[in-house]
Design a protein around this motif. Structure first.
Motif: not given
Length: 417
Positions: A142-149
């Motif tokens: 899946s795709a995620a925003e880089p800052n979704e940590r």
């Protein structure tokens, strides 16, 4: 995992990915050997999954999500031939599509946590040998925003001159089950990386099979470049890279967890060879007023071991039989990794374990004295430095190891020094 117990979760997984239709029953998805996948999300699986995967195959999946996002890969099921070092059947996961950093290798039934790429591309490759065993794997991307940590995402690229890295939830509570973290530390070309661990507590196991931290020279997970694999509650000794890149991998399985760890790194310049010591021109011995003889003078001595196996046993900090698997010349010294055949006297020597394989690192202060050649078996006796590495001087007792030596070595092992 037994084949029978594997089918219950398989049925649920297949129902989740099968297309639904009111007119006809769900169709089983067909997984082929590799493919090109784009979009916000999707599934990949071994060829013929959930049937037994074919032998002698190499399948590659290239995943691309929209620009500006990262790829998150979650294994829903994995059942490949099991091996402590994943040498036979395995799945590799890479950053990017070509010449990328390998961020994990998996086999058996261990299901890793979420794997996160550093960009919008990821490559997954599965290789099987002539003998197969298992139903393969299925994973969702899946795709995620880089800052979704959140807790499930950890690791990253570290390029500042110093910094820290820690397990998820540190120090408030235990690290989660089923996580995979990869930190890639990159220093300038002319510098090395030093690691120190302030606190360390990872589920204990004699072979570090369940939860562990592994450290690699270079920028990818590579068994030949592994410095060590660690678990338990004793912090590893300080680690210094051989080059300007280190990779730190942390994995936890789906059962017990522990406090975790916090580590610190810093860049430091490479030590240059000693060139300022003048050659020895006098017949008067160099005294030990400074503690040790200059390296240049030391390496001008004849390379000659003294005494016998018996006479050197008690005076040595460590005694082992092993195979030289890597050698690196740095300055005037030789740094070698020894795969241990048997250890007769351990002392304070730092031993790394990977499955049933043990290894240790030694430094020949003078690179050709004693001479260690890759692929050869030796009996090695020496002292241990503060860093836990074996230290070999020109007169250290080294000899070729032969099976006939084992009887004498075993007798010495029981000797009271």
């Amino acid at each position: 995992m037994s084949r029978a117990s594997a089918w219950a979760p398989l049925c649920l997984l297949l129902a989740a990915v099968a297309p639904l239709s009111r007119q006809q029953p769900p169709e089983r998805p067909v997984f082929t050997c590799g493919g090109i996948l784009t979009g916000e999300s999707g599934f990949i699986g071994s060829e013929g999954f959930p049937g037994v995967y074919p032998p002698n195959s190499k399948c590659t999946w290239k995943i691309t999500v929209p620009e500006g996002k990262v790829v998150v890969l979650n294994f829903r099921f994995i059942d490949l031939e099991s091996d402590n070092l994943c040498r036979y059947d395995f799945v590799d996961v890479y950053n990017g599509h070509a010449n990328g950093q390998r961020i994990g290798r998996f086999c058996g039934t261990f299901r890793p946590g979420a794997l996160v790429s550093s960009g919008n591309k990821m490559m997954v490759q599965m290789i099987s040998d002539a003998n197969t065993a298992g139903n393969g794997f299925m994973a969702m991307f899946s795709a995620a925003e880089p800052n979704e940590r959140g807790d499930q995402y950890c690791g990253g690229r570290l390029e500042r001159p110093s910094g820290s890295f820690k397990t998820p939830n540190w120090p408030d509570r235990d690290y989660p089950a089923g996580v995979t973290c990869v930190w890639h530390i990159i220093a300038p070309k002319n510098q090395l990386i030093e690691l120190k661990f302030e606190k360390f507590d990872v589920e204990r196991d004699n072979y570090c099979r369940y939860d562990y931290m592994a450290v690699f020279n270079g920028g990818e997970v590579n068994d030949a470049q592994r410095i060590g694999k660690y678990c338990g509650d004793s912090p590893p000794a300080p680690i210094v890279s051989e080059r300007n890149e280190l990779l730190i991998q942390f994995l936890s399985d789906l059962s017990l967890t522990a406090d975790g760890f916090i580590g610190h790194y810093k860049f430091r310049p490479k030590k240059l060879p000693t060139t300022t010591v003048p050659p020895v021109t006098t017949t008067v011995p160099v005294t030990a007023t400074a503690g040790v003889k200059p390296t240049v003078a030391l390496c001008q001595q004849k390379c000659r071991r003294s005494g016998t196996l018996e006479s050197n046993y008690c005076s040595s900090n460590f005694v082992l039989a092993g195979t030289v698997i890597t050698t690196v010349t740095r300055g005037g010294s030789l740094h070698a990794t020894i795969s241990i055949i048997n250890i007769y006297k351990e002392g304070s020597l730092a031993i790394q374990q990977a499955g049933k394989n043990m290894s240790a690192r030694v430094t020949a202060v003078c690179k050709q004295c004693p001479l260690l050649r890759r692929g050869m078996n030796y009996i090695i006796m020496g002292q241990v430095g503060e860093d836990g590495r074996g230290k070999l001087m020109p007169n250290s007792f080294i000899m070729m190891f032969k099976t006939k030596n084992q009887k004498l070595l075993n007798a010495l092992k029981n000797k009271q020094c």
